[in-house]
Scaffold this motif. Structure first.
Motif, mmCIF file in Angstrom:
data_model
loop_
_atom_site.group_PDB
_atom_site.id
_atom_site.type_symbol
_atom_site.label_atom_id
_atom_site.label_comp_id
_atom_site.label_asym_id
_atom_site.label_seq_id
_atom_site.Cartn_x
_atom_site.Cartn_y
_atom_site.Cartn_z
ATOM 1 N N HIS A 90 43.902 47.960 37.643
ATOM 2 C CA HIS A 90 44.203 47.773 36.341
ATOM 3 C C HIS A 90 45.481 47.846 36.046
ATOM 4 O O HIS A 90 45.994 47.636 34.896
ATOM 5 N N ASP A 109 34.556 43.589 34.825
ATOM 6 C CA ASP A 109 35.284 43.942 33.491
ATOM 7 C C ASP A 109 36.269 42.874 32.925
ATOM 8 O O ASP A 109 37.182 42.369 33.612
ATOM 9 N N THR A 111 38.427 42.420 30.940
ATOM 10 C CA THR A 111 39.883 42.784 30.613
ATOM 11 C C THR A 111 40.330 42.774 31.939
ATOM 12 O O THR A 111 41.716 42.568 31.925
ATOM 13 N N LEU A 112 39.989 43.182 33.035
ATOM 14 C CA LEU A 112 40.736 43.294 34.278
ATOM 15 C C LEU A 112 40.907 41.926 35.076
ATOM 16 O O LEU A 112 41.717 41.501 35.509
#
Lengths: 186, 345
Positions: A90, A109, A111-112
């Motif tokens: 992250h 994920d 956003t990752l």
């Protein structure tokens, strides 16, 4: 044009070959436990002979944020690469993030992955509607690799090429890469 | 009268043991909160006082900003965040100074008042030598993280921990000599030899723990009973020459930390059971239960710490409890070993 990355380059012949190709990145592995790792000293020697290379620093699962930050500060890297399960996946070090996906199709994920280049291992199909900057496929190059066959089966933005280990100084796998690139038309 | 003097000196030494124990805990917190590199100077005298006003705080913060840890890892840290990491390192150093006073002033008093014989005074001087060495190694360790790498050298951290252990053991032994009545019965050497071996194992384990903390190796393999799915990690001896793995390979360090833990728990249970059927000193008879309890607790704390490290950070509370329990077990083993010492056939 296909994105190319030579994974874990540890000799000058391979490094210089990829240095002159368009859209080609040179991966340097800084995981001491990887047989193809380079030390900071060796990386310095290699980089000295390259002209404005696109470098990607590769790290192992066990390496800490401090170690990663320390290495990234040493050279002008364009990107850094870790396993998607790495606790640092992250982190944002201000350069392009490359994430490797292991055999298990991890829960992604968004956003990752959105801003990352994702590297899938060969035969591992990326999930549909996956949000990311690019998808690369791992290719392990050896004498059994059939470039023409691979082209018809792979749907990818680029390749992460694993070159054979340098058996002796000066020996490299350029012929294998050449054959592959001829087929791609890179 | 002599008995009274011995008691007073013994209590003084025991307070020292307690303070060293607390210092080890503070060291653990300093390590786990990554506070160790926050003070970039080593001022034995002027460093006693913390920054007292805004301009002094800015000065120390600016000095920290020039360190690799700030530049590479803590970029953008606020002053209040910095104050927090400064606090732990400051308290760790302040406690070290206090320890120096607690040892030195009563020591001089006891010599003047003849509570300590000259020959004993020479013996106690070893505490000061070790303490001085420890402070020096502490600074060398911190310095290793201020030059190039944003972390302290794990080998130096381990040496710092080992010297703390040596100081702890030595002071405890001296305290036991003063406070424990001499054993007059003869006991078979078998158990004492085994406890001695257990003591060595615990010291080895503490060294491995130091290396583990230095490399943050818990984060690399936060699973149990296997190590990321493998009973024996593939990378166990990946580095050449092989000895280098014990210093730099997280897989090797964690693997042997686990193996040594298994051997220790086996050994503790063995000693516990064996001692049931053998003549043992009174103190040992009572103390062995605590030894067993501490060993079991320590294994559980180790596993819990490992499990909670899955989130990418070693949990401070459990990491510190694990270290504290290790030093309690060390203390107890030293005491159990000592209680066998004096014998007259």
């Amino acid at each position: 044009m296909m994105l190319l990355k030579a994974a874990s380059v540890n000799n000058l012949t391979d490094a210089r070959y990829f240095n002159v190709l368009d859209n080609a990145y040179i991966g340097l592995n800084f995981d001491a436990l990887n047989p193809k790792n380079v030390t900071i000293e060796k990386a310095t020697q290699l980089i000295e002979w390259l002209f404005e290379p696109l470098l990607v620093a590769e790290f192992g699962l066990h390496q800490t944020k401090e170690e990663i930050a320390f290495i990234l500060n040493k050279f002008p890297f364009s990107g850094w690469q870790v396993d998607i399960e790495h606790p640092c996946s992250h982190e944002d070090f201000g350069i392009q993030k490359w994430l490797t996906i292991n055999d298990k199709l991890a829960f992604f994920d968004a956003t990752l992955t959105q801003s990352a280049y994702l590297i899938f291992s060969e035969g591992n199909v990326p999930p549909q509607h996956l949000e990311c900057k690019a998808i690369l496929t791992d290719i392990v190059l050896d004498e059994h690799t059939h470039a023409a066959g691979m082209l018809t089966t792979l749907q990818t933005d680029g390749w992460n090429l694993h070159l054979p280990l340098e058996e002796r100084p000066g020996w490299s796998s350029i012929d294998l890469v050449n054959e592959l690139l001829e087929h791609i038309g890179h | 009268m002599n008995e009274h003097k011995n008691k007073v000196v013994g209590i003084w030494l025991l307070i020292g043991v307690g303070m060293i124990f607390f210092q080890v805990i503070l060291g653990g917190i300093t390590r786990l909160t990554e506070s160790g590199l926050s003070i970039t100077e080593w001022d034995v005298v002027s460093g006693t006082l913390p920054p007292l006003n805004a301009s002094q705080w800015n000065e120390v913060f600016e000095a920290y900003k020039a360190s690799p840890q700030y530049e590479l890892v803590n970029q953008g840290m606020s002053l209040s965040q910095f104050k927090m990491i400064y606090f732990w390192e400051y308290v760790h150093r302040l406690w070290a100074r206090l320890l120096g006073f607690v040892f030195l002033l009563p020591f001089l008093f006891f010599i003047i008042k003849r509570y300590i014989k000259p020959i004993e005074a020479l013996k106690y001087l070893s505490i000061f030598v070790l303490g001085g060495l420890q402070a020096m190694v502490g600074w060398i360790m911190v310095k290793s993280g201020l030059v190039d790498m944003p972390w302290v050298a794990p080998g130096k951290l381990t040496l710092h921990l080992l010297l703390a252990s040596a100081l702890y053991i030595l002071t405890l032994r001296f305290a036991l000599e003063k406070l424990t009545p001499k054993e007059t019965k003869y006991y078979p050497k078998f158990l004492r030899g085994n406890i001695y071996f257990l003591l060595i194992l615990i010291i080895v384990q503490i060294s491995l723990g130091g290396m583990l903390a230095g490399w943050k190796a818990a984060l690399a393999y936060p699973t149990w009973p296997t190590m990321n799915g493998e009973w024996v990690p593939t990378d166990l001896f990946a580095l050449k020459p092989s000895w280098k793995n014990f210093l730099e390979n997280k897989a090797t360090i964690q693997f042997f930390h686990r193996i040594t833990a298994y051997i220790i728990i086996f050994y503790v249970v063995f000693i516990y059971l064996k001692s049931q059927s053998m003549p043992v000193p009174k103190l040992f008879k009572r103390g062995r239960h605590i030894m067993l309890l501490l060993a079991i607790l320590q294994v559980l704390l180790g596993i819990t710490t490992l499990y909670l490290s899955k989130k990418g950070e070693v949990p401070v509370l459990f990491g510190v409890l694990h270290q504290a329990c290790a030093f309690l077990l060390l203390m107890w083993t030293v005491a159990l070993h000592y209680w066998f010492k004096y014998k007259e056939a």
